[in-house]
Design a protein around this motif. Structure first.
Motif, PDB file in Angstrom:
ATOM      1  N   LYS A   1       1.281  -1.411  -0.069  1.00 32.35           N
ATOM      2  CA  LYS A   1       0.664  -0.729   0.094  1.00 32.35           C
ATOM      3  C   LYS A   1       0.585   0.611  -0.097  1.00 32.35           C
ATOM      4  N   ASN A   2       1.414   1.387   0.972  1.00 30.73           N
ATOM      5  CA  ASN A   2       2.851   2.128   1.002  1.00 30.73           C
ATOM      6  C   ASN A   2       3.383   2.605  -0.296  1.00 30.73           C
ATOM      7  N   SER A   3       3.660   1.633  -1.141  1.00 32.19           N
ATOM      8  CA  SER A   3       4.530   1.993  -2.674  1.00 32.19           C
ATOM      9  C   SER A   3       3.291   2.677  -3.244  1.00 32.19           C
ATOM     10  N   TRP A   4       2.322   2.845  -3.613  1.00 32.85           N
ATOM     11  CA  TRP A   4       0.869   3.198  -4.332  1.00 32.85           C
ATOM     12  C   TRP A   4       1.175   4.701  -3.394  1.00 32.85           C
ATOM     13  N   ILE A   5       1.065   4.868  -2.566  1.00 32.36           N
ATOM     14  CA  ILE A   5       0.876   6.250  -1.602  1.00 32.36           C
ATOM     15  C   ILE A   5       2.676   7.364  -2.249  1.00 32.36           C
ATOM     16  N   LYS A   6       3.422   6.265  -1.646  1.00 27.69           N
ATOM     17  CA  LYS A   6       4.006   7.482  -2.609  1.00 27.69           C
ATOM     18  C   LYS A   6       3.986   7.812  -3.833  1.00 27.69           C
ATOM     19  N   VAL A   7       3.673   7.374  -4.758  1.00 26.69           N
ATOM     20  CA  VAL A   7       3.735   6.984  -6.216  1.00 26.69           C
ATOM     21  C   VAL A   7       3.078   8.864  -6.561  1.00 26.69           C
ATOM     22  N   ALA A   8       1.303   8.211  -5.606  1.00 21.84           N
ATOM     23  CA  ALA A   8       0.087   9.467  -5.621  1.00 21.84           C
ATOM     24  C   ALA A   8       0.760  10.747  -5.257  1.00 21.84           C
ATOM     25  N   ARG A   9       1.393  10.810  -3.758  1.00 26.33           N
ATOM     26  CA  ARG A   9       2.140  11.805  -3.408  1.00 26.33           C
ATOM     27  C   ARG A   9       2.559  12.388  -4.540  1.00 26.33           C
ATOM     28  N   GLN A  10       4.253  11.870  -5.096  1.00 24.66           N
ATOM     29  CA  GLN A  10       4.752  12.391  -6.838  1.00 24.66           C
ATOM     30  C   GLN A  10       4.327  13.099  -6.970  1.00 24.66           C
ATOM     31  N   TYR A  11       2.585  12.536  -7.765  1.00 29.25           N
ATOM     32  CA  TYR A  11       1.988  13.591  -8.789  1.00 29.25           C
ATOM     33  C   TYR A  11       1.564  14.516  -7.497  1.00 29.25           C
TER      34      TYR A  11
ATOM     35  N   CYS B   1      -0.780  19.843 -14.541  1.00 28.45           N
ATOM     36  CA  CYS B   1      -1.072  20.220 -12.523  1.00 28.45           C
ATOM     37  C   CYS B   1      -2.611  19.073 -12.508  1.00 28.45           C
ATOM     38  N   ASP B   2      -2.741  19.410 -13.927  1.00 27.19           N
ATOM     39  CA  ASP B   2      -5.143  18.008 -13.812  1.00 27.19           C
ATOM     40  C   ASP B   2      -3.973  16.741 -14.357  1.00 27.19           C
ATOM     41  N   ASP B   3      -3.174  15.993 -15.438  1.00 23.16           N
ATOM     42  CA  ASP B   3      -2.405  14.754 -15.616  1.00 23.16           C
ATOM     43  C   ASP B   3      -2.186  14.361 -14.063  1.00 23.16           C
ATOM     44  N   ALA B   4      -1.519  15.747 -13.123  1.00 21.15           N
ATOM     45  CA  ALA B   4      -1.006  15.051 -11.832  1.00 21.15           C
ATOM     46  C   ALA B   4      -2.090  14.525 -11.366  1.00 21.15           C
ATOM     47  N   LEU B   5      -3.064  15.600 -11.408  1.00 21.88           N
ATOM     48  CA  LEU B   5      -4.736  15.411  -9.936  1.00 21.88           C
ATOM     49  C   LEU B   5      -5.139  13.707 -10.437  1.00 21.88           C
TER      50      LEU B   5
ATOM     51  N   HIS C   1      -3.463  11.199 -12.408  1.00 21.35           N
ATOM     52  CA  HIS C   1      -3.224  10.149 -12.015  1.00 21.35           C
ATOM     53  C   HIS C   1      -2.599   9.875 -10.332  1.00 21.35           C
ATOM     54  N   GLU C   2      -3.109  10.650  -9.208  1.00 26.39           N
ATOM     55  CA  GLU C   2      -2.501  10.851  -8.220  1.00 26.39           C
ATOM     56  C   GLU C   2      -4.579  10.114  -7.980  1.00 26.39           C
ATOM     57  N   GLY C   3      -5.699  11.050  -8.441  1.00 28.54           N
ATOM     58  CA  GLY C   3      -7.251  10.196  -8.567  1.00 28.54           C
ATOM     59  C   GLY C   3      -6.921   8.747  -8.204  1.00 28.54           C
ATOM     60  N   GLU C   4      -6.895   8.896  -9.437  1.00 30.13           N
ATOM     61  CA  GLU C   4      -6.668   7.065 -10.406  1.00 30.13           C
ATOM     62  C   GLU C   4      -5.726   6.214  -9.184  1.00 30.13           C
ATOM     63  N   ILE C   5      -4.683   6.703  -8.899  1.00 31.42           N
ATOM     64  CA  ILE C   5      -3.686   5.466  -7.599  1.00 31.42           C
ATOM     65  C   ILE C   5      -4.378   5.501  -6.708  1.00 31.42           C
ATOM     66  N   TYR C   6      -5.167   6.305  -5.969  1.00 31.28           N
ATOM     67  CA  TYR C   6      -5.825   6.799  -4.501  1.00 31.28           C
ATOM     68  C   TYR C   6      -7.058   5.780  -4.873  1.00 31.28           C
ATOM     69  N   LYS C   7      -7.594   6.019  -5.830  1.00 31.89           N
ATOM     70  CA  LYS C   7      -9.122   5.261  -5.716  1.00 31.89           C
ATOM     71  C   LYS C   7      -8.437   3.750  -6.068  1.00 31.89           C
TER      72      LYS C   7
ATOM     73  N   LEU D   1      -8.887  19.024  -9.288  1.00 32.63           N
ATOM     74  CA  LEU D   1      -8.975  18.312 -10.897  1.00 32.63           C
ATOM     75  C   LEU D   1      -9.762  19.470 -11.630  1.00 32.63           C
ATOM     76  N   VAL D   2     -11.101  19.402 -11.042  1.00 32.33           N
ATOM     77  CA  VAL D   2     -12.601  20.114 -11.504  1.00 32.33           C
ATOM     78  C   VAL D   2     -12.576  21.764 -10.672  1.00 32.33           C
ATOM     79  N   ASP D   3     -12.553  21.684 -10.238  1.00 35.69           N
ATOM     80  CA  ASP D   3     -11.894  22.919  -9.906  1.00 35.69           C
ATOM     81  C   ASP D   3     -11.009  23.786 -10.275  1.00 35.69           C
ATOM     82  N   GLY D   4      -9.930  23.164  -9.747  1.00 28.79           N
ATOM     83  CA  GLY D   4      -9.045  23.867 -10.420  1.00 28.79           C
ATOM     84  C   GLY D   4      -8.078  24.422 -11.968  1.00 28.79           C
ATOM     85  N   TYR D   5      -9.194  23.230 -12.758  1.00 29.96           N
ATOM     86  CA  TYR D   5      -8.739  23.646 -13.927  1.00 29.96           C
ATOM     87  C   TYR D   5     -10.049  22.931 -14.784  1.00 29.96           C
TER      88      TYR D   5
END
Length: 156
Positions: free
Chosen positions: A60-70, A83-87, A89-95, A117-121
């Motif tokens: 689990k922590n490996s996934w979270i580490k990648v999400a944090r990188q995004y 930013c929109d791409d990063a958000l 991918h972050e959302g997909e990883i956490y999902k 993502l929706v509100d900021g971009y």
């Protein structure tokens, strides 16, 4: 006063976002000198390594580490085209973390990424898909059909 429904979740998402700023503070400063492109490419490479390794995928922590990188892309370069791409991918990883490990916190973080993502971009190519993901989380994770319907009505 007890907060309920979407409003309570929105406040929770804001709190999660602020907590992210605090937690990422050290990394945020260290990575500030890196370009958005560099940070994004590092996250993409880390995700690729994660997907290739059965051992990493089971952690689990490996996934979270990648999400944090995004998320670092957004924290360091909020006006970047990455930013929109990063958000997304972050959302997909956490999902995926929520799906694999049953993590309610990961579901909340996925929702946070999609909301940002929706509100900021709003003109992002990911906007419609992020709204669909939000609707799915609202309905299936939080049993909030009103919030889910609201998101779906925007998409339709």
């Amino acid at each position: 006063m007890k907060l309920t429904g979407s409003f309570a979740r929105s406040r929770s998402v804001v709190a999660t976002g602020l907590l992210s700023l605090i937690v990422f503070g050290v990394s945020y400063e260290a990575d500030a000198a890196k370009s958005a492109r560099t940070l994004y490419n590092e996250a993409v490479r880390a995700e690729g390594q994660l997907n290739k390794s059965k051992k990493l995928r089971s952690d689990k922590n490996s996934w979270i580490k990648v999400a944090r990188q995004y998320r670092l892309v957004v924290l360091n370069h909020p006006r970047s085209g990455y930013c929109d791409d990063a958000l997304w991918h972050e959302g997909e990883i956490y999902k995926e973390v929520d799906k694999r490990f049953g993590s309610r916190d990961a579901a909340r973080r996925a929702l946070d990424a999609y909301i940002l993502l929706v509100d900021g971009y709003p003109s992002s190519k990911w906007n419609r898909k992020a709204r669909l993901r939000k609707a799915d989380l609202y309905l299936n994770r939080y049993s909030d059909s009103k919030a889910a319907t609201k998101e779906l009505n925007v998409v339709i």
